[in-house]
Design a protein around this motif. Structure first.
Motif, PDB file in Angstrom:
ATOM      1  N   ARG A 120      67.979 -67.032 -32.785  1.00 61.43           N
ATOM      2  CA  ARG A 120      69.165 -66.377 -33.143  1.00 61.43           C
ATOM      3  C   ARG A 120      70.196 -67.160 -33.639  1.00 61.43           C
ATOM      4  N   TYR A 146      64.164 -59.418 -39.860  1.00 55.24           N
ATOM      5  CA  TYR A 146      64.222 -59.934 -38.223  1.00 55.24           C
ATOM      6  C   TYR A 146      63.094 -59.347 -37.203  1.00 55.24           C
ATOM      7  N   PHE A 204      61.045 -58.723 -33.731  1.00 55.55           N
ATOM      8  CA  PHE A 204      62.011 -58.580 -32.147  1.00 55.55           C
ATOM      9  C   PHE A 204      60.559 -58.903 -30.995  1.00 55.55           C
ATOM     10  N   GLN A 205      60.761 -59.306 -30.091  1.00 55.88           N
ATOM     11  CA  GLN A 205      59.710 -59.525 -29.177  1.00 55.88           C
ATOM     12  C   GLN A 205      58.655 -58.495 -29.037  1.00 55.88           C
ATOM     13  N   ALA A 206      59.769 -57.778 -28.719  1.00 54.14           N
ATOM     14  CA  ALA A 206      58.632 -55.999 -28.641  1.00 54.14           C
ATOM     15  C   ALA A 206      59.071 -54.998 -29.719  1.00 54.14           C
ATOM     16  N   ALA A 229      60.711 -52.314 -30.752  1.00 53.90           N
ATOM     17  CA  ALA A 229      61.853 -52.051 -30.528  1.00 53.90           C
ATOM     18  C   ALA A 229      62.094 -50.951 -31.641  1.00 53.90           C
ATOM     19  N   LEU A 230      61.173 -49.860 -31.811  1.00 52.72           N
ATOM     20  CA  LEU A 230      61.003 -49.237 -32.653  1.00 52.72           C
ATOM     21  C   LEU A 230      62.439 -47.838 -32.043  1.00 52.72           C
TER      22      LEU A 230
END
Lengths: 302, 261
Positions: free
Chosen positions: B54, B85, B87-89, B91-92
């Motif tokens: 991050r 980037y 992410f872990q999920a 994030a759509l």
């Protein structure tokens, strides 16, 4: 085979018993029965001499209690007759028509609703983006709703009337005053609802505040907006009716209510109340209908 | 130093001030990532691997030390949109179709409609999601959703790809498959990848460099260079060379933990 056949084609009585039709019907019947029964003691003062003159008896008691010209509580069928006469018999552009008054109230309701929604959304956008505003503005917004609308409605009408504003706008402003509040509260929550990851994603794109608002915060807030709009449109109608009370009873549902109470026309009052309830549920249904269409277009599960 | 360094961190520290006192998320981190590297950060939770990623992405700011991304300060690099980037999920955005999710960064960065269409088609093809353009995220499995988010990160064609445990929430079978696909993608696109994970086999299989980290304070305790061929397959996980590297990673992680109890 027989089992499958009965499953695939349920009987009418089955649908009646298992659907919501049965409970709804029962509740409506109970309300009507209670209403008819209540009309008997409530109209006693007016009906007693007439019943005595007619010779008493159950038949006379019922028929007289439910057919007084100016009852304290009109029977349901009297209200229905009044509704029928003022909706279908009189031409809708005549002041005697209930539709005419509905339109007067509806127009100021809709204008007030639009103004209130714009104000509510605008305030919410400002509050979400400027930290200081949530502290400084929110108490005033909440305080505004603690003032009884009945107390300030006449002042608003009189003050605006003195500067030449009459008719639609002052009533709409009272609607707006009532209905911006749920919109602000809902939208502050909705615009702040995207999770940190969705916001971080926007940051990695170096998106501007406006882009974050239109591409993330606004679509994320729409479910909250529609929930607020349902409350807002119902109380916008209440605001419009309240706004019509101090205007000298010219037109609108509020004027009908006031007129009815001046002249003891309780059927007229009840007919106006029914009209208000029908309009209110129609408007709430309409917002819900648009909500479902929007949700579907936004990928909601059917 | 043949290749240019994409990331350069010197004596980098980050301290979070909390109600319970300061938390030393990163302490004196030194790191160099060269162009074309595949670098994994591995370590137990709380070792600062996500925090370091991050900081590279300018989602956190270092308290001390120096860091450069593409020769710029992280905030400049972010403003120049130097990286993608993941992410872990996934994030759509649930209200956008798959193609419009991939279009999101392109819209924000002002690409023309024709350019957007071309890039959406190319990148969805790259993650094997052709034919899913008009679907909504909820109609896809978790693994497919994460592939969409990779396509979204690749759509702007960044030279640097930052991935924060992208496959952490997926089952092992799906994860193996996506690891293989990611490796192929890296081989084809020649991007620099920085990859956070807590899986030793994943780190060893994917990386050219494995950065082993340890918590309290978050720091780097070992950097292991692997020499597997670029076109490796999952079979290499049974080779002695693979097991040797995995063993060294495990040793490093154990060493880091000994400070704890």
């Amino acid at each position: 085979m027989t089992l499958a056949a009965t499953r695939s084609r349920p009987s009418l009585a089955g649908a009646f018993a298992h659907g919501s039709t049965l409970p709804v019907t029962i509740i409506v019947l109970i309300v009507i029965v209670v209403w008819y029964l209540a009309a008997i003691p409530m109209n006693r003062v007016l009906s007693e001499p007439l019943i005595a003159a007619a010779g008493g008896g159950l038949g006379n008691t019922l028929s007289i209690s439910w057919s007084l010209p100016r009852p304290v509580l009109p029977a349901p069928h009297q209200v229905l007759i009044e509704l029928w006469n003022t909706v279908f018999i009189v031409a809708p552009w005549r002041p005697k028509s209930l539709l005419y008054h509905c339109w007067v109230t509806l127009s100021s309701t809709l204008l007030g609703f639009i103004l209130g929604t714009l104000l509510g959304v605008g305030l919410a956008i400002a509050i979400v983006h400027v930290k200081a505003l949530s502290r400084s503005l929110m108490p005033w917004i909440i305080a505004s709703q603690t003032i009884p609308i009945l107390a300030i409605a006449p002042m608003v009408i009189v003050v605006l009337g003195s500067i030449g504003l009459t008719g639609l706008l002052p009533k709409s402003l009272i609607s707006m005053y009532l209905c911006f509040f749920p919109v602000t509260i809902g939208m502050v929550k909705g615009l702040a609802s995207p999770d940190p990851m969705q916001l971080d994603l926007m940051r990695t794109y170096n998106a501007s505040t406006a882009q974050v608002l239109w591409k993330l915060r606004w679509p994320a807030a729409l479910p909250f907006l529609f929930a607020s709009l349902k409350v807002a449109i119902a109380i916008a109608l209440v605001g419009a009716i309240v706004g019509e009370l101090p205007t000298g009873a010219q037109a609108g549902i509020g004027a009908r209510l006031l007129n009815g109470s001046y002249y003891g026309q309780t059927q007229q009052i009840w007919a106006a109340l029914v009209a208000a309830a029908v309009m209110s549920s129609g408007l709430v249904w309409l917002v819900g209908f648009i909500e479902r269409r929007v949700a579907l277009a936004m990928g909601g599960r059917p | 130093m043949a290749a240019a360094s994409v990331i350069e961190a010197r004596e980098l520290s980050l301290t979070f001030e909390t109600a319970d006192g300061p938390v030393y998320a990163l302490s004196k981190v030194n790191l160099t990532v060269q162009d074309g590297d595949f670098v994994s950060f591995i370590g137990p939770s709380g070792c600062g691997k996500t925090t370091l990623l991050r900081v590279i992405a300018d989602l956190e700011q270092a308290s001390e030390g120096h860091i450069s991304v593409n020769g710029m300060k992280p905030d400049e690099a972010r403003r120049k949109r130097a990286y993608g980037y993941v992410f872990q999920a996934p994030a759509l955005y649930p209200w956008r179709t798959i193609e419009r999710n991939v279009a999101l960064p392109l819209e924000i960065m002002g690409f023309s409609a024709a350019e957007r269409a071309e890039r959406i088609a190319r990148n969805l093809d790259l993650v094997n999601l052709k034919g899913f353009e008009k679907k909504f995220p909820w109609q896809l499995s978790g693994g497919m959703q994460q592939r969409v988010s990779i396509a979204r990160a690749l759509a702007v064609d960044p030279k640097l790809l930052l991935m924060d445990e992208p496959f952490g929430a997926l089952d092992e079978i799906v994860r193996d498959k996506l690891n293989q696909q990611l490796l192929e993608l890296w081989g084809r696109t020649k991007k620099t990848v920085v990859f956070v994970t807590h899986s030793i086999p994943e780190a060893v299989f994917l990386s050219t460099h494995i950065v082993v980290m340890s918590p309290r304070p978050g720091r780097i305790i070992d950097v292991i260079e692997t020499k597997f061929p670029k076109d490796r397959t999952l079979d290499i996980r049974e080779t002695p060379e693979f097991l040797k590297v995995a063993h060294r990673v495990r040793e490093g992680l154990r060493q880091g933990h000994s400070y704890d109890d």
